[in-house]
Design a protein around this motif. Sequence first.
Motif, short mmCIF file in Angstrom:
data_model
loop_
_atom_site.label_atom_id
_atom_site.label_comp_id
_atom_site.label_asym_id
_atom_site.label_seq_id
_atom_site.Cartn_x
_atom_site.Cartn_y
_atom_site.Cartn_z
N ILE A 6 -13.36 -25.08 -39.73
CA ILE A 6 -12.87 -24.33 -38.59
C ILE A 6 -13.99 -24.13 -37.66
CG2 ILE A 6 -11.68 -22.30 -37.98
CD1 ILE A 6 -10.52 -21.97 -40.95
N CYS A 7 -13.63 -24.20 -36.29
CA CYS A 7 -14.49 -23.99 -35.33
C CYS A 7 -14.13 -22.79 -34.37
CB CYS A 7 -14.93 -25.27 -34.59
SG CYS A 7 -15.82 -24.73 -33.15
N LEU A 8 -14.75 -21.80 -34.13
CA LEU A 8 -14.02 -20.68 -33.23
C LEU A 8 -14.72 -21.15 -31.78
CD1 LEU A 8 -14.81 -17.52 -35.43
CD2 LEU A 8 -12.76 -18.88 -35.27
N LEU A 9 -13.87 -21.21 -30.97
CA LEU A 9 -14.14 -21.75 -29.47
C LEU A 9 -14.44 -20.70 -28.69
CD1 LEU A 9 -11.68 -24.78 -29.07
CD2 LEU A 9 -13.97 -25.00 -30.02
N GLY A 10 -14.05 -19.50 -29.06
CA GLY A 10 -14.17 -18.38 -27.95
C GLY A 10 -12.78 -18.59 -27.05
N ARG A 11 -13.09 -17.76 -25.99
CA ARG A 11 -12.20 -17.78 -24.82
C ARG A 11 -12.48 -19.08 -24.09
NH1 ARG A 11 -13.60 -12.34 -24.11
NH2 ARG A 11 -12.05 -11.20 -24.48
#
Length: 389
Positions: free
Chosen positions: A267-272
């Motif tokens: 999983i990768c959290l891309l941010g806004r």
Amino acid sequence: MCPAPTPSRLRSFGHVSSTPAQPYGKAPLRTVQVLGGGSAGSSVHVRSLSAGLAARGVRVTVCAPVESEGVYDFTGAGAHFAPVPRRTGPVAVAALRQVCTGADVVHAHGLQAAARAAVAVHGQRVPLVVTWHSRPYAQGARAPLARLLERRVARAAVVVLGTSSDLVDRARSSGARDARLAPVTVPAPRRAASPAQPDKTRADLGAVARPLLIAVGSLEAHRGYDTLFDAARAWCRQDPVPLLVIAGEGSKRVALAQRIEAEQLPICLLGRREDVSELLAVADVAVLPSSWESRSLLAQEALRAGVPLVATAVGGIPELVGDAAVLVPYANAAALASAVCGLLDDPQRRAGLASAGRRQAATWPTEDDTVAQVLSVYDELSERGRVGP
């Protein structure tokens, strides 16, 4: 919901027309649109509504936090913009009261905006219309206060418009005198969003030779990401292992990032992100694990783009997507994982859902339909001379 769109992205939606002349001797209708500034969905709707109303000769003033104008360009839609502080207080209410004085209709969007609008128009002969785009997610000691605020807002409004059937039922149970279904739509882009280099976009995300899943929304508890992360453990057994990217920010970022690292989740959290449409265009499956949604921005954008969607069967989602998505129970990680893996293993079914999604999207109300419905409510109130308490 989706991260706030940029002005350039907003200008690709819909149209803005010059204000036509009014019939001789008839004064233009004057409306005030009130926003609390917290929801991208309601802000996009107000921008679209403002453009449509202005094109029909209605004078529109949008009251919202000052930073909202830079993002949504309400003046570019033909409205006058009046900044109001984000936090409710005497200064914000006084500023709003001044703008609302003499209006034909005040239309508030969201619970907080409606609460301050109700105070601002109290004692004035100005009808208050409220659109419920969502419901409170308050928990613990704050939940009873949120429910009390809902009841006060429902009773203060002359008409409550709910964007899904369950919100209409909620408004009626809260004491609304007149609650109606008013499904709003995300403005459709004039042309489909497709990256100039889709392979590069996938490569930048780390999904060259593996399936790409996408979720979009604030990193908050009600978005269901804990369940989504549980499901991710199950699809780690896929070959190749799918990559899930999440666009959004919120209070749970640190906790989610720690879990990704501790459990080695794909999983990768891309941010806004300002390119959600482009990311969605290269995804294999979109995932919406929320505890509740009305007319989800992600669901609408996914179906329009022909991206297969797996979503929880909550709130307004079933009536929004019909048979054009795979629906699973909320907080059921096994069902969520099974639905995602089943789609990844079945290209023919994904293609069928892509076609069904576009057909379903074609049944949704257009921007013009939405504006016409709202304007009919305004005209009704003006003709009957109905006012709030």
